[in-house]
Design a protein around this motif. Structure first.
Motif, short mmCIF file in Angstrom:
data_model
loop_
_atom_site.label_atom_id
_atom_site.label_comp_id
_atom_site.label_asym_id
_atom_site.label_seq_id
_atom_site.Cartn_x
_atom_site.Cartn_y
_atom_site.Cartn_z
N ASP A 1 0.83 -1.21 0.00
CA ASP A 1 0.00 0.00 0.00
C ASP A 1 0.87 1.26 0.00
OD1 ASP A 1 1.00 -0.39 2.55
OD2 ASP A 1 -0.91 -0.14 3.58
N ARG A 2 2.13 1.13 0.40
CA ARG A 2 3.11 2.22 0.30
C ARG A 2 4.39 1.64 -0.29
NH1 ARG A 2 4.28 5.93 5.27
NH2 ARG A 2 5.17 7.15 3.59
N PRO A 3 4.39 1.38 -1.59
CA PRO A 3 5.53 0.68 -2.19
C PRO A 3 6.82 1.49 -2.13
CG PRO A 3 4.01 1.46 -3.89
CD PRO A 3 3.34 1.68 -2.57
N ILE A 4 7.90 0.81 -1.80
CA ILE A 4 9.22 1.42 -1.88
C ILE A 4 9.53 1.66 -3.36
CG2 ILE A 4 11.69 1.09 -1.43
CD1 ILE A 4 10.85 -0.82 0.86
N PRO A 5 9.86 2.90 -3.76
CA PRO A 5 10.08 3.20 -5.17
C PRO A 5 11.12 2.26 -5.80
CG PRO A 5 10.01 5.23 -3.90
CD PRO A 5 10.00 4.11 -2.91
#
Length: 363
Positions: free
Chosen positions: A111-115
């Motif tokens: 839901d908050r992907p590491i770029p």
């Protein structure tokens, strides 16, 4: 084992199969609460993430947290569906290495992907979060009832010499006393009420009238509502403004059916403002949208083609300078709307077959 969590883990694993991913990380407060059937990883109320996250593979499901937090989670928050991976608070790299190990270095969704490392969650899983299961609806009813009772208690006790800070503080206290997070408490007194739609409280006295707004969070679910208190009689011009927003809202609520798009509801609101003689009001404040594990999951605008479904919650908030209306509704399986934040002890009037809140007049 919590049967709701079992069902949600199945949905997560379906998303893994759909995307050919090896793991899903859920870090945000909304997703953590959804996956754990209402548990909280929140310590700092203003943070988007908390002190733990969920990791799911096809074989296992973990709570990843550090050694400060683990025992409390085991004792008070987390159902037995999950294993724990506990890492030193001073070494987050152990958590990241564990994730790589159990996913075999494969594709991970978040839901908050590491770029450049992780990918976003599929739309199908996001939609599942917005449609309530029966057990979620039961919790939502509890949250809505407690939030509306807190609102009634506070505004019945208020007086015109209170500052906006005092009214907001009393609101937050009443929510905390019921086990709800005061995620948002807006207050506008007599002078500021016609000036600002999002009136964060100040040290100014509220005077002859005030608006109080809650976004109250319990089990991760948001109950959103707005009420007004008036000391002395409601002036005719103010009564007319409140009548207009009730009637505008009624047109929007009448259009809220499974299969209706959010931009279609937005268009209904725009036309209703026009019909009532306020053609620019649609641009002066957002009008609300779907709600649930976020205060607004999707805010309706002219391009939001997302559609409403049964068991989906909504909070619309049409407003005019000095008047606003807002409650949290859910579309039931039979197509009817249930007001989750209705309090029978608050004054109301029937509008299009629904009881709608009116300003509380004191003295």
């Amino acid at each position: 084992m919590n049967p709701e969590v079992t069902q949600k883990l199945n949905l997560i694993r379906n998303a893994l199969s759909e995307t050919e991913a090896q793991g899903i990380r859920l870090k945000r407060t909304d997703w953590f609460a959804w996956a754990t059937a209402g548990a909280s990883h929140t310590v700092l109320l203003t943070a988007e993430t908390g002190v733990a996250e969920v990791l799911v593979t096809q074989e296992n499901a973990w709570i990843l947290t550090n050694e400060i937090e683990a025992q409390r989670f085991k004792d008070e928050e987390i159902p037995a569906n999950f294993q724990f991976y506990i890492y030193p608070w001073a070494d987050d790299s152990q958590r990241e290495n564990f994730i790589k190990e159990v996913t075999n270095g494969g594709k991970v969704l978040s839901d908050r992907p590491i770029p450049h490392v992780e990918k976003r969650l599929p739309a199908s899983l996001q939609q599942h979060k917005r449609v309530m299961l029966p057990s979620e609806l039961e919790r939502y009813r509890q949250v809505g009832r407690k939030a509306s009772e807190a609102m009634t208690e506070v505004l019945k006790a208020a007086n015109s010499n209170w500052t906006e800070y005092q009214l907001a503080g009393a609101g937050a206290e009443a929510l905390w006393a019921r086990g709800l997070h005061p995620a948002l408490t807006l207050v506008a007194g007599e002078r500021r009420l016609p000036l600002y739609r999002h009136a964060t409280p100040t040290g100014e006295k509220i005077g002859r009238q005030a608006m109080l707004v809650f976004c109250a969070r319990g089990y991760g679910l948001f109950a959103n509502l707005t009420r007004f208190v008036v000391f002395g009689g409601l002036k005719d011009e103010d009564a007319n403004l409140h009548r207009h927003v009730r009637e505008i809202e009624a047109e929007a609520l009448n259009s809220c059916k499974a299969g209706t798009s959010l931009n279609a509801v937005y268009d209904v609101l725009a036309n209703a403002y026009q019909k009532h003689g306020f053609p620019n009001a649609i641009r002066e404040h957002h009008q609300g949208g779907t709600t649930g594990y976020l205060a607004r999951e999707i805010i309706a605008n002219p391009t939001t083609i997302d559609t409403l479904e049964a068991n989906m919650a909504m909070a619309w908030n049409p407003s005019l300078p000095g008047a606003k209306i807002e409650d949290t509704f859910v579309i039931l399986e039979d197509g009817k709307l249930e007001n989750l934040t209705f309090d029978p002890n608050w004054p109301s009037i029937e509008v299009e077959g629904r009881l709608r809140a009116v300003p509380l007049e004191i003295g």
